[in-house]
Design a protein around this motif. Sequence first.
Motif, PDB file in Angstrom:
ATOM      1  N   THR A 105      28.536  43.325  11.463  1.00 31.04           N
ATOM      2  CA  THR A 105      28.246  44.762  11.444  1.00 31.04           C
ATOM      3  C   THR A 105      28.890  45.487  10.269  1.00 31.04           C
ATOM      4  OG1 THR A 105      30.165  45.219  12.869  1.00 31.04           O
ATOM      5  CG2 THR A 105      28.051  44.787  13.958  1.00 31.04           C
ATOM      6  N   LYS A 106      29.842  44.804   9.592  1.00 30.81           N
ATOM      7  CA  LYS A 106      30.570  45.395   8.466  1.00 30.81           C
ATOM      8  C   LYS A 106      31.289  46.680   8.876  1.00 30.81           C
ATOM      9  CE  LYS A 106      29.320  42.299   5.430  1.00 30.81           C
ATOM     10  NZ  LYS A 106      28.654  41.374   6.374  1.00 30.81           N
ATOM     11  N   THR A 107      31.789  46.692  10.103  1.00 29.68           N
ATOM     12  CA  THR A 107      32.549  47.844  10.577  1.00 29.68           C
ATOM     13  C   THR A 107      33.553  47.406  11.633  1.00 29.68           C
ATOM     14  OG1 THR A 107      32.418  50.029  11.645  1.00 29.68           O
ATOM     15  CG2 THR A 107      30.815  48.372  12.337  1.00 29.68           C
ATOM     16  N   THR A 108      34.665  48.108  11.692  1.00 28.19           N
ATOM     17  CA  THR A 108      35.663  47.872  12.747  1.00 28.19           C
ATOM     18  C   THR A 108      35.941  49.173  13.497  1.00 28.19           C
ATOM     19  OG1 THR A 108      37.442  48.188  11.111  1.00 28.19           O
ATOM     20  CG2 THR A 108      36.771  45.919  11.585  1.00 28.19           C
ATOM     21  N   THR A 109      34.955  50.066  13.518  1.00 26.37           N
ATOM     22  CA  THR A 109      35.098  51.320  14.244  1.00 26.37           C
ATOM     23  C   THR A 109      35.372  51.038  15.717  1.00 26.37           C
ATOM     24  OG1 THR A 109      33.562  52.459  12.752  1.00 26.37           O
ATOM     25  CG2 THR A 109      33.928  53.449  14.906  1.00 26.37           C
ATOM     26  N   GLY A 110      36.425  51.643  16.243  1.00 25.07           N
ATOM     27  CA  GLY A 110      36.810  51.427  17.629  1.00 25.07           C
ATOM     28  C   GLY A 110      37.812  50.317  17.813  1.00 25.07           C
ATOM     29  N   LEU A 111      38.027  49.493  16.770  1.00 25.93           N
ATOM     30  CA  LEU A 111      39.019  48.419  16.827  1.00 25.93           C
ATOM     31  C   LEU A 111      40.222  48.844  15.991  1.00 25.93           C
ATOM     32  CD1 LEU A 111      39.774  45.489  17.656  1.00 25.93           C
ATOM     33  CD2 LEU A 111      38.772  44.755  15.481  1.00 25.93           C
ATOM     34  N   PRO A 112      41.307  49.271  16.612  1.00 25.59           N
ATOM     35  CA  PRO A 112      42.453  49.783  15.850  1.00 25.59           C
ATOM     36  C   PRO A 112      43.142  48.683  15.045  1.00 25.59           C
ATOM     37  CG  PRO A 112      42.562  50.430  18.178  1.00 25.59           C
ATOM     38  CD  PRO A 112      41.537  49.342  18.063  1.00 25.59           C
ATOM     39  N   ALA A 113      43.409  48.976  13.780  1.00 30.69           N
ATOM     40  CA  ALA A 113      44.153  48.031  12.946  1.00 30.69           C
ATOM     41  C   ALA A 113      45.567  47.836  13.490  1.00 30.69           C
ATOM     42  CB  ALA A 113      44.202  48.538  11.504  1.00 30.69           C
ATOM     43  N   SER A 114      46.107  48.895  14.102  1.00 30.10           N
ATOM     44  CA  SER A 114      47.454  48.813  14.668  1.00 30.10           C
ATOM     45  C   SER A 114      47.529  47.779  15.786  1.00 30.10           C
ATOM     46  CB  SER A 114      47.898  50.179  15.194  1.00 30.10           C
ATOM     47  OG  SER A 114      46.975  50.682  16.148  1.00 30.10           O
ATOM     48  N   MET A 115      46.428  47.615  16.528  1.00 30.52           N
ATOM     49  CA  MET A 115      46.386  46.621  17.595  1.00 30.52           C
ATOM     50  C   MET A 115      46.572  45.220  17.029  1.00 30.52           C
ATOM     51  SD  MET A 115      43.113  45.703  20.017  1.00 30.52           S
ATOM     52  CE  MET A 115      43.114  44.279  21.111  1.00 30.52           C
TER      53      MET A 115
END
Length: 281
Positions: free
Chosen positions: A36-46
């Motif tokens: 999908t070329k997106t990580t919207t909703g997946l926090p990098a901090s997690m």
Amino acid sequence: MQAQTSTPLAATILGLIGTVLWCIQLIPQIWRNWRTKTTTGLPASMMLLWAISGIPFGVYAILQNFNLPLQIQPQVFMALSMLTFAQCLLYSNRFSTLISCLLSLALLLAFAGIEVALIFTLRPLYRAGNVSPVFAIGIIASILLAAGLLPPYKEVWLRGGMVAGISFVFLGIDWCGAFFSLMSLVAQESFDEMAGGMYCVVLALESGLFLCHGIWWVVRGRKMTRDERGRLERLEKDDVNDASSTGEEDLEAGESEKGAEVAKDAEQEQERDGEVAKQTV
């Protein structure tokens, strides 16, 4: 809290299943991010917190002499978490591919070095009977694992209960991996409460994510169109843009209407002047 002196076969088998599951858990998420070329909703901090938790988690598993699969598990977990973190940098933070990879690799090597240093530092103390440092390491691992699963709850709250950007295949595999790892501890000669607590934290918080999304789907999600769900997943940014566009269009329309009214008044005035001129003639 004492180190294991031997490992029952059942504990090894259960630990191996848990390790295999935790070795592949993030692959569906990594694949989804790439596709999908997106990580919207997946926090990098997690992902970063999970990678950091691999340090105390690995130290604790090795010093406690868990079965080999459970000792390998934190290392793989850390590596996959850092790979996913690199994707967050690339897709959400707009870092270049090179910078994302180099930064993540540098952090991974630093984490591995810290883990090795802690193992060699704490092992003599632990063998001498000083269990306090190892106990503290276990607590830190539990806190970091739990902290890593808190940022998704913020995303869920922002979307009214919807879990967005996180693969449910990933969550399901991760949940099963934690469950089998927990059962592996149960099958050992003595149950390790600290490690068991770590796995229970993962099970509880991930179960909460499934529950939140299930409730959202029953109450609201099933009534929404695919486009509406997509806009909600993006935190309705499209709606904001639409609102802005609508506001600009309304302003332009208002100005056009005002201009038309002025032109109409001017035309009527010209007609009146023309009639007056005719009457004068």
